[in-house]
Design a protein around this motif. Structure first.
Motif, PDB file in Angstrom:
ATOM      1  N   PHE A 259     -10.017   6.673 -18.193  1.00  0.00           N
ATOM      2  CA  PHE A 259      -9.398   7.860 -17.622  1.00  0.00           C
ATOM      3  C   PHE A 259      -7.961   7.646 -17.137  1.00  0.00           C
ATOM      4  N   ILE A 260      -7.650   6.497 -16.537  1.00  0.00           N
ATOM      5  CA  ILE A 260      -6.313   6.311 -15.965  1.00  0.00           C
ATOM      6  C   ILE A 260      -5.514   5.223 -16.679  1.00  0.00           C
ATOM      7  N   GLY A 261      -6.079   4.643 -17.733  1.00  0.00           N
ATOM      8  CA  GLY A 261      -5.366   3.617 -18.485  1.00  0.00           C
ATOM      9  C   GLY A 261      -4.062   4.137 -19.057  1.00  0.00           C
ATOM     10  N   GLY A 262      -3.005   3.380 -18.902  1.00  0.00           N
ATOM     11  CA  GLY A 262      -1.688   3.780 -19.382  1.00  0.00           C
ATOM     12  C   GLY A 262      -0.858   4.544 -18.364  1.00  0.00           C
ATOM     13  N   ASP A 263      -1.485   5.008 -17.277  1.00  0.00           N
ATOM     14  CA  ASP A 263      -0.745   5.715 -16.232  1.00  0.00           C
ATOM     15  C   ASP A 263       0.072   4.725 -15.400  1.00  0.00           C
ATOM     16  N   THR A 264       1.114   5.229 -14.779  1.00  0.00           N
ATOM     17  CA  THR A 264       1.897   4.397 -13.866  1.00  0.00           C
ATOM     18  C   THR A 264       1.348   4.523 -12.446  1.00  0.00           C
ATOM     19  N   PHE A 265       1.536   3.479 -11.655  1.00  0.00           N
ATOM     20  CA  PHE A 265       1.088   3.532 -10.280  1.00  0.00           C
ATOM     21  C   PHE A 265       2.015   2.700  -9.402  1.00  0.00           C
ATOM     22  N   THR A 266       2.007   3.027  -8.109  1.00  0.00           N
ATOM     23  CA  THR A 266       2.792   2.289  -7.121  1.00  0.00           C
ATOM     24  C   THR A 266       1.862   1.846  -6.002  1.00  0.00           C
ATOM     25  N   PHE A 267       1.985   0.608  -5.612  1.00  0.00           N
ATOM     26  CA  PHE A 267       1.227   0.097  -4.476  1.00  0.00           C
ATOM     27  C   PHE A 267       2.213  -0.609  -3.527  1.00  0.00           C
ATOM     28  N   PHE A 268       2.393  -0.117  -2.366  1.00  0.00           N
ATOM     29  CA  PHE A 268       1.671   0.844  -1.575  1.00  0.00           C
ATOM     30  C   PHE A 268       2.493   2.129  -1.564  1.00  0.00           C
ATOM     31  N   GLN A 269       1.948   3.274  -1.978  1.00  0.00           N
ATOM     32  CA  GLN A 269       2.765   4.458  -2.175  1.00  0.00           C
ATOM     33  C   GLN A 269       2.917   5.331  -0.931  1.00  0.00           C
ATOM     34  N   TYR A 270       2.095   5.123   0.078  1.00  0.00           N
ATOM     35  CA  TYR A 270       2.145   5.982   1.256  1.00  0.00           C
ATOM     36  C   TYR A 270       3.303   5.618   2.184  1.00  0.00           C
ATOM     37  N   ILE A 271       3.901   6.644   2.768  1.00  0.00           N
ATOM     38  CA  ILE A 271       4.992   6.464   3.729  1.00  0.00           C
ATOM     39  C   ILE A 271       4.438   6.790   5.110  1.00  0.00           C
ATOM     40  N   PHE A 272       4.699   5.939   6.077  1.00  0.00           N
ATOM     41  CA  PHE A 272       4.109   6.114   7.396  1.00  0.00           C
ATOM     42  C   PHE A 272       5.137   5.854   8.483  1.00  0.00           C
ATOM     43  N   ASN A 273       4.726   6.023   9.730  1.00  0.00           N
ATOM     44  CA  ASN A 273       5.636   5.870  10.871  1.00  0.00           C
ATOM     45  C   ASN A 273       5.068   4.870  11.874  1.00  0.00           C
ATOM     46  N   PRO A 274       5.822   4.536  12.930  1.00  0.00           N
ATOM     47  CA  PRO A 274       5.304   3.567  13.911  1.00  0.00           C
ATOM     48  C   PRO A 274       3.973   3.979  14.522  1.00  0.00           C
ATOM     49  N   ALA A 275       3.806   5.274  14.811  1.00  0.00           N
ATOM     50  CA  ALA A 275       2.555   5.740  15.422  1.00  0.00           C
ATOM     51  C   ALA A 275       1.365   5.455  14.525  1.00  0.00           C
ATOM     52  N   ASP A 276       1.520   5.682  13.214  1.00  0.00           N
ATOM     53  CA  ASP A 276       0.444   5.362  12.273  1.00  0.00           C
ATOM     54  C   ASP A 276       0.140   3.866  12.299  1.00  0.00           C
ATOM     55  N   ALA A 277       1.205   3.051  12.355  1.00  0.00           N
ATOM     56  CA  ALA A 277       1.030   1.596  12.381  1.00  0.00           C
ATOM     57  C   ALA A 277       0.294   1.162  13.648  1.00  0.00           C
ATOM     58  N   TYR A 278       0.615   1.782  14.786  1.00  0.00           N
ATOM     59  CA  TYR A 278      -0.072   1.442  16.033  1.00  0.00           C
ATOM     60  C   TYR A 278      -1.574   1.663  15.890  1.00  0.00           C
ATOM     61  N   ILE A 279      -1.943   2.809  15.322  1.00  0.00           N
ATOM     62  CA  ILE A 279      -3.366   3.124  15.175  1.00  0.00           C
ATOM     63  C   ILE A 279      -4.047   2.094  14.278  1.00  0.00           C
ATOM     64  N   SER A 280      -3.395   1.727  13.183  1.00  0.00           N
ATOM     65  CA  SER A 280      -3.967   0.741  12.262  1.00  0.00           C
ATOM     66  C   SER A 280      -4.136  -0.616  12.942  1.00  0.00           C
ATOM     67  N   VAL A 281      -3.103  -1.057  13.674  1.00  0.00           N
ATOM     68  CA  VAL A 281      -3.175  -2.339  14.378  1.00  0.00           C
ATOM     69  C   VAL A 281      -4.242  -2.286  15.468  1.00  0.00           C
ATOM     70  N   GLY A 282      -4.299  -1.157  16.184  1.00  0.00           N
ATOM     71  CA  GLY A 282      -5.301  -1.003  17.232  1.00  0.00           C
ATOM     72  C   GLY A 282      -6.717  -1.098  16.688  1.00  0.00           C
ATOM     73  N   VAL A 283      -6.971  -0.415  15.573  1.00  0.00           N
ATOM     74  CA  VAL A 283      -8.295  -0.474  14.940  1.00  0.00           C
ATOM     75  C   VAL A 283      -8.601  -1.900  14.485  1.00  0.00           C
ATOM     76  N   ALA A 284      -7.603  -2.580  13.937  1.00  0.00           N
ATOM     77  CA  ALA A 284      -7.795  -3.959  13.485  1.00  0.00           C
ATOM     78  C   ALA A 284      -8.169  -4.869  14.656  1.00  0.00           C
ATOM     79  N   LEU A 285      -7.500  -4.701  15.787  1.00  0.00           N
ATOM     80  CA  LEU A 285      -7.813  -5.511  16.974  1.00  0.00           C
ATOM     81  C   LEU A 285      -9.237  -5.255  17.455  1.00  0.00           C
ATOM     82  N   LEU A 286      -9.644  -3.983  17.438  1.00  0.00           N
ATOM     83  CA  LEU A 286     -11.003  -3.663  17.870  1.00  0.00           C
ATOM     84  C   LEU A 286     -12.036  -4.244  16.912  1.00  0.00           C
TER      85      LEU A 286
END
Length: 209
Positions: free
Chosen positions: A162-189
């Motif tokens: 289904f997706i063979g031959g398609d282009t992709f980007t990793f990591f494609q999402y754009i985020f901000n410091p607040a998003d990073a805080y939540i991710s780090v906080g969850v990781a610590l927990l």
């Protein structure tokens, strides 16, 4: 330093840094502007109406619902944080919860206030405390800027269904410091899960002691 002061300091520093960066980006670049730090790390200014990392959620009604949900969640996080301070848990747990709280508040500030203090960023640099703001209270857009395209415009192997031959980007999402805080906080927990989420047996032992 007491656990209460650790929590307060973490929250204050995190929210201040989040808002300073967002205001700087918004008053320096037009939408989709920015610069390349490294080939795999770019500052790229975008805005979103929905959830973290650009996900959309139900238009304007969904936007309002999400903002109100975040506000309610913040009160629950405060209650959780206070409870853990009283339990005198590991400092990493306190920092983790404080970062989740700061991340939620950071994005709430954007959602609630940015629509009435900034004008549009489309094709021009926004003005803080603008005479003609772009939105209304509770309908502001969240500012994102961190972009890490570690793998960019790669082509998937043809043999992948289904997706063979398609282009992709990793990591494609754009985020901000607040998003990073939540991710780090969850990781610590997660790392300190035994201290953050003690088993019922442990609680009973503590009560008997």
């Amino acid at each position: 330093m007491s656990k209460k002061n650790i929590a307060i300091l973490t929250v204050l520093l995190a929210i201040i840094l989040d808002q300073v960066l967002k205001i700087y980006i918004k008053t320096t670049y037009a939408l989709n502007g920015g610069f390349e730090v490294f080939s795999w790390f770019q500052i790229h200014f975008v805005e979103n109406n929905g959830m973290a990392m650009g996900f959309e959620f139900g238009g304007e009604a969904g936007k309002l619902f999400l903002t109100l949900f975040r506000i309610i969640a913040v009160f629950a996080i405060v209650y959780w944080l206070i409870g853990n301070i009283k339990r005198k848990v590991h400092n990493a747990v306190i920092v983790g919860i404080a970062l989740i709280f700061a991340g939620a508040v950071g994005n709430i500030i954007d959602s609630v206030f940015y629509g009435v203090i900034f004008d549009s960023s489309n094709n021009n640099v926004a003005t803080l405390f603008a005479d003609e703001p772009y939105g209304t209270l509770f309908h502001g857009k969240v500012v994102d800027m961190f972009y890490f395209p570690f793998i960019k415009d790669a082509i998937l192997p043809e043999w992948i269904p289904f997706i063979g031959g398609d282009t992709f980007t990793f990591f494609q999402y754009i985020f901000n410091p607040a998003d990073a805080y939540i991710s780090v906080g969850v990781a610590l927990l997660f790392i300190f899960s035994k201290q953050a989420f003690p088993k019922e047996e442990k609680k009973k032992k503590d009560i008997k002691a």
